[in-house]
Design an enzyme around this catalytic site. Sequence first.
Site, short mmCIF file in Angstrom:
data_model
loop_
_atom_site.label_atom_id
_atom_site.label_comp_id
_atom_site.label_asym_id
_atom_site.label_seq_id
_atom_site.Cartn_x
_atom_site.Cartn_y
_atom_site.Cartn_z
N GLY A 40 0.83 -1.20 0.00
CA GLY A 40 0.00 0.00 0.00
C GLY A 40 0.87 1.24 0.00
N LEU A 43 -0.90 7.38 2.61
CA LEU A 43 -0.11 8.17 3.55
C LEU A 43 0.77 7.29 4.43
CD1 LEU A 43 -2.44 10.98 4.87
CD2 LEU A 43 -0.45 11.16 3.41
N ALA A 44 0.20 6.23 4.99
CA ALA A 44 0.97 5.38 5.89
C ALA A 44 2.08 4.65 5.13
CB ALA A 44 0.05 4.38 6.58
N HIS A 266 -20.55 9.27 7.29
CA HIS A 266 -20.40 10.72 7.16
C HIS A 266 -21.72 11.35 6.74
CE1 HIS A 266 -18.82 14.59 6.02
NE2 HIS A 266 -17.65 14.26 6.51
N ARG A 330 -20.48 13.84 13.70
CA ARG A 330 -20.88 13.09 12.50
C ARG A 330 -21.87 11.97 12.79
NH1 ARG A 330 -14.96 12.40 9.50
NH2 ARG A 330 -14.78 14.59 8.92
N HIS A 401 -17.80 5.98 5.34
CA HIS A 401 -16.71 6.88 5.00
C HIS A 401 -15.36 6.36 5.47
CE1 HIS A 401 -14.48 10.50 4.49
NE2 HIS A 401 -14.38 10.76 5.76
N ARG A 435 -14.04 8.44 14.72
CA ARG A 435 -12.86 9.25 14.42
C ARG A 435 -13.25 10.72 14.31
NH1 ARG A 435 -10.87 11.41 10.08
NH2 ARG A 435 -12.15 10.27 8.57
N LEU A 441 -5.50 11.65 8.62
CA LEU A 441 -4.22 11.99 7.98
C LEU A 441 -3.12 12.01 9.02
CD1 LEU A 441 -5.45 14.87 5.63
CD2 LEU A 441 -5.26 12.45 5.14
#
Lengths: 637, 255, 227
Positions: A40, A43-44, A266, A330, A401, A435, A441
Site C-alpha cells: 500500500g 499516507l501510511a 459521514h 458526524r 466513509h 474518528r 491523515l
Amino acid sequence: MKLDAQIPAGPIEKKWDSHKFNLKLVNPNNRRKFDILVVGSGLAGASAAASLGELGYNVKVFTLHDSPRRAHSIAAQGGINAAKNYPNDGDSVWRLFHDTVKGGDYRAREANVYRLAQLSGQIIDHCAAIGVPFAREYGGLLSNRSFGGAQLSRTFYARGQTGQQLLVGAYSAMMRQVAAGTVTVMPRREMVDIVMKGGRARGITVRNLVTGDLEAHSGHAVLLCTGGYANVFYLSTNAASCNVSAIWTAYKKGAGLANPCFTQIHPTCIPRSGEHQSKLTLMSESLRNDGRVWVPKAKGDHRPANEVPEEERDYFLERRYPAFGNLVPRDIASRAAKTVVDSGYGVGRTAQAVYLDFRDSIKRKTEEKIKDEYGNLFDMYYQITDENGYKTPMRIYPAPHYTMGGLWVDYNLMTTIPGLFALGEANFSDHGANRLGASALMQGLADGFFIAPSTVAGYLGATKFEAATTLDREFTDSAKQVQEKVNRIIAIKGHKTPSELHRQLGNVMWNDVGMARSEALLKKALKKIPEIREDFWKDVTVSGADKDFNPTLEKALKVADFLEFAELFVKDALERKESCGGHFREESCTPEGEAKRDDENFSHASVWEYQGEGKEAVLHKEPLAFEHIKMAERSYK
Amino acid sequence: MKGLKHFSVTVRVWRQAGPKEPGKMVSYKVKDVSPDMSFLEMLDVLNDNLLKKGDTPIAFESDCREGICGCCGLVVNGDVHGPDEHSTVCQLHMRRFSDGDVITVEPWRVKSFPVIKDLVVDRSSFDRLIAAGGFISVNTGAAPDANSVPVEKDKAEEAMDAAACIGCGACVASCPNGAAMLFVGAKVSQLALLPQGTPERANRALNMVAAMDKEGFGNCTNEYECEAVCPKDVKVANIARLNREFLLANLFSKK
Amino acid sequence: MDITFIKRFITTSIGRKAVMAVSGLLLGGFMLVHLAENLLLFKGEIFYNGWVDFLLSNPITPFLEAGLLALFLAHIAAGTWVRVEDFLNAPRGYEARKWQGGRTIGSATMLYTAAAILAYLTYHMLTFRFVDHSMGFYQMVTGAFRSPVFVAVYVAGAAALALHLSHGMQSAFQTLGVNHPKYTPLIKLGGLLVALAMIGFALISVYYLAGIDLKSAEAGYQVVIIK
C-alpha cells in the site's frame, strides 16, 4: 492468541521516549541487508517507505494502482490536526489526546493516542519541510481552522485538498528514495497472500495485475498499509479499489482483527440517484457551519423545497440538539437523518435524503460570501446533481466513509503475527469507536513517518532470522493455493457479475448493519450474507483469462473476501451490545433515543481470532483502562 | 421532475487486447441510460452487460470517481477528459448527451504512455520524472519548526495552484507534440516557489528536464492546449517558470 | 577550454528552444528595421539610393549580414530539430480530436508558415540580393513592385510572416521564461502588433503596384514648379 499491547511502563508523557530508548537499533551498515515489504502506498505506506528508505533499509512498495500517488488518502479534503497551539487558543498535546479519546467514545488505547498527539506537531514540521503548500496567513505563518465541531483551531489544511497534498508530499519523499536506490516501487501488484515461515511473516505473494502472474517476495518484515474496508457497504465515499483483502488475508493467517464493526458514516454526502450508482461523493462537513438541515413536517410532501413555508419545515437537528444544532458530531447527525428518512419524511426523487439549506445564510451573509467559502462544493454538487445549491436546498444523505476497526496491533504497530505490522486505517487505530475530523491523515503519517521506523527496527534488531528465499516451500505453496482460488473463480462461469453480488452484499450491510443496528436486523444479516456468498461461489461470472490484465477477476477476488469478512463484521456488531461512537445498537439507548455506552461490560477492544474454514471465530478482549481521562457521557443536547 | 427520461446511446470504443496487439474501434449500444449516471457508470453498465453475455468487459481505469486520484483519462468525442471544462472524465455525466448519440471513446494516444489494454495506458514515466527531482531532500525528523520558515502567502497560494496537479496525463494527451512540460513545470514551480525547495532548485530543474527528454516526451511549442484541458486548471505560467529555472540553472551552474 | 556545456545545453529540449526563441526575437527585430528601411522608399529615389549606398559602403555591414545569416540558420536548425522530435513524439491515431482553444491559427501553422517564409526568402534573395544592381536600388525595388506576379508572391510572403510572428513573438517570451500576470497580456499584444506590422511590407508593394507614387510624384513636381 495472547494480546500483549506492549505498553511501556512509566508516566504517559515519557512512554514513547523511553520505549524508543529501549528498542533495539540496527547498525547503519546492516540495514540494507534487511528487506522490508510495504503493502500500500497511501499516507501510511508512502511515509513508512520513505523513512525506512532514508534509514538505509531495502524497501519494496507494492501498490495496486498504476502509480503510488493514486492511493485513496488523496481524497481527504478537510485537513490534518496537530497540537501546535499556533493560534494561542489553549491547545496542547494533552487536549488533543483528551479530545481524541473522548471523540472516540472511550474505546481507544490511551498510550497510543497520547503518542499520536505527541507526534502531531512533528508531522506538520516535516510536511512543511518537504514542500506541502499549507495554507498561510499574510505574515507567512501557517493558517489553522476549526474543523468537525472542535472548539479550537488546530487543523492545518491545503485548500480542500489536504489529503492530496500530504499524499503527494509523502510520495515525493518516497520517490527520492527510489532515486537513491533504497526503495523499489512495484506498481499494479495486489497482495494476495502473506507467507509465513517459522511463525513469522516472511514474505508475500502478489498478483501482477498486468500479466496475471503470481510473484513471490521475501522479506524480514511486512507492513500492511492497505487502508479501510468501508466498501463492504458497496456504496461508500471510498475509491472503487479500496478493499478488505489484505486485512482479511492477515486475519486468516492468524492476525487478530479488532472491532470490525466500528464504521464512520459521514452525514454530508450527495445522495444516490439510482441503481447504477458506483460511489457516493462526500462534501466537506464544513457545509454544516452555514447550512440548515431540514425535512418537511408532513410525510410524503412532494412540493419543491422552496414552496414549503417556514412553519411547515422541521429543522430536526436544531430541534433535537438545541445546544449544538446543525454542528452535532458526524455519528449523531447521520443517525438523525436516517431516523427522519426511515419515518417517511425523506425528500427528493428517491425520498432518501434530507435538505441542507443555505437560504438563511445567503440572506445573512450574501451569496458572494457563501460562494467564497464553499464555491467548489456548490460546483461539485451542481456537476453531480445538475441542481443549483444557491437557489434550491442541497439534498444530502449519510454514507460510509471510514472504518475505525482493523488489524489489532500492539504499541509497536505489530499484529499478533510476528513481523507483520499494520499502519494507518488498516490497523484498529487510535480512533476508538468514532474518528474526529482531520485525524485520519495525522494517524497515517504518525504511523509511517515516525512510529514504524523505530518499532520495525526494534523488531529487526531483536530477532534472529532463519534464512528465507522465494524458492522455499512456503512460497511455492502459497502461490499454488492462490492459483487454485483463482482457477476456481474462473471455472464457475455463472450468471452474476462480481459487481452485482457486491451490490447485494452492500444492500444487506447498509439496511441491516448500517447506522442503527438491532439484534433482529443483525441476525437477519447473518442469515443473508452466507446466502450471497454461496451464490457467489456458484454463480459468479468472470470472463477473460487469468494470465491477463483482468479487472473483473480483481474485482471478484475482492468481493469474495468482502463476503467472508462481512459475516465477522456483523458478529462483532452483534456481540457489542452497547452503543458507542459510530456503532449504535437500538437496544442500548437512553429514553430520548440517544446512544448509551456500557462501560462496565464493553470497555474493551474486541479481537477476533480465525479458527479455520467453517469454524466460529474466537473473541478475545483487550481491556481498556482509562487512567488519565475520566470517562463521561457524550451529550450534545 | 427534470432528468428522469432514460435514453440510448452508441459507444464506439477502442479495443486492444494487449500492448503489442493491434487495436480497433468497436461499437456497442447502451440502452436505458439515465441522465443522472456518470459517464463511467454508463461504461460500468455496458461492462456488466458484456460480462453477462460472456464477452470481455472494456478495460478502463478509474478509482476515486471524484476527480482527485488522477486514474481516469479518456478522450470522449475528441475531447480530452470529455466536453466539460477543467474536469476529469469521471465527473462527466450522461445528461451531457442525448438519445441516439454516438460517443467515441479513445485512450491517451501518447508514445510515452503505451497502451496496456483497451483504454488503459502505462503512465509510469511520470513517476520516473518525479524520482528525477520532484522532491525536497529532507530526511524525516530533521525538519525545523514549521513556523520557523515563513512563506509569503501569495507564493504559497501560487505553489498550491501548481501542486493541484493530479498526474492524470491529460496535458500530454492533449499536446500536439506529446510534451510533459505542464506536468514537470507544475512540480518545479511548486517547489521553486517555496523557500523549503530553494536549495536544490537549480539541480531539480536540470535533472527533471534531462529525465523528461530521456522519456521521449515532445518539445513544448507553446500551444497551450494543456492548460485548456487540465482538470485542475494548472496554468502555462508554470511552464514559463520551468523554462526560467532551467535557463538560469544552466547559465549559473559551474559545470 | 571546455565548451561541451554548449553542446549539452543545445541538446536539451528547453536549450534548443531557447536558441529558437532568441534567434526568433532578433529576427523579428530585424524585420521591423527592414520595414522601416522600406518606408524610406517614400522619401524618393535619391534619398533611398543614398541610404543604400551608405549601408553597402559601411565596413560593418558584411558582419551584420553574416550575423543575420547565422541567426537564420540557428533559427532554422533549432526549429527543425524541435519539429522532427515533435513529429516523432506527437500523440498519434486519435480518431476524433478537437482542439480545446489553446491553439491559434498562428500556432497551428508554424511549420507551414516557416516553410513558406523560407521559400519566399529564397525567392527574395534571387530577385533582390543576387542580381545586377546597376540600375539603382530604388528602381529595382519599385520596378519589381509594379509586377502583379511579384507583388502577389510578396504579399503572400508578408502574410506568412505575419502569421508566423503572431504566435512566434509571444511564444519566444514564454520559452525564455517571461510570463507574468501583468506583463504577459502586453507582450501578447505587442507580439500581435509586430505581426500586424508585417502587413506593412505588403501595403508598400501594393502602393507601388497601384501607381499611387506616380500620381503623387506629379503632384509633388507641380508644388516644386510653383515654388
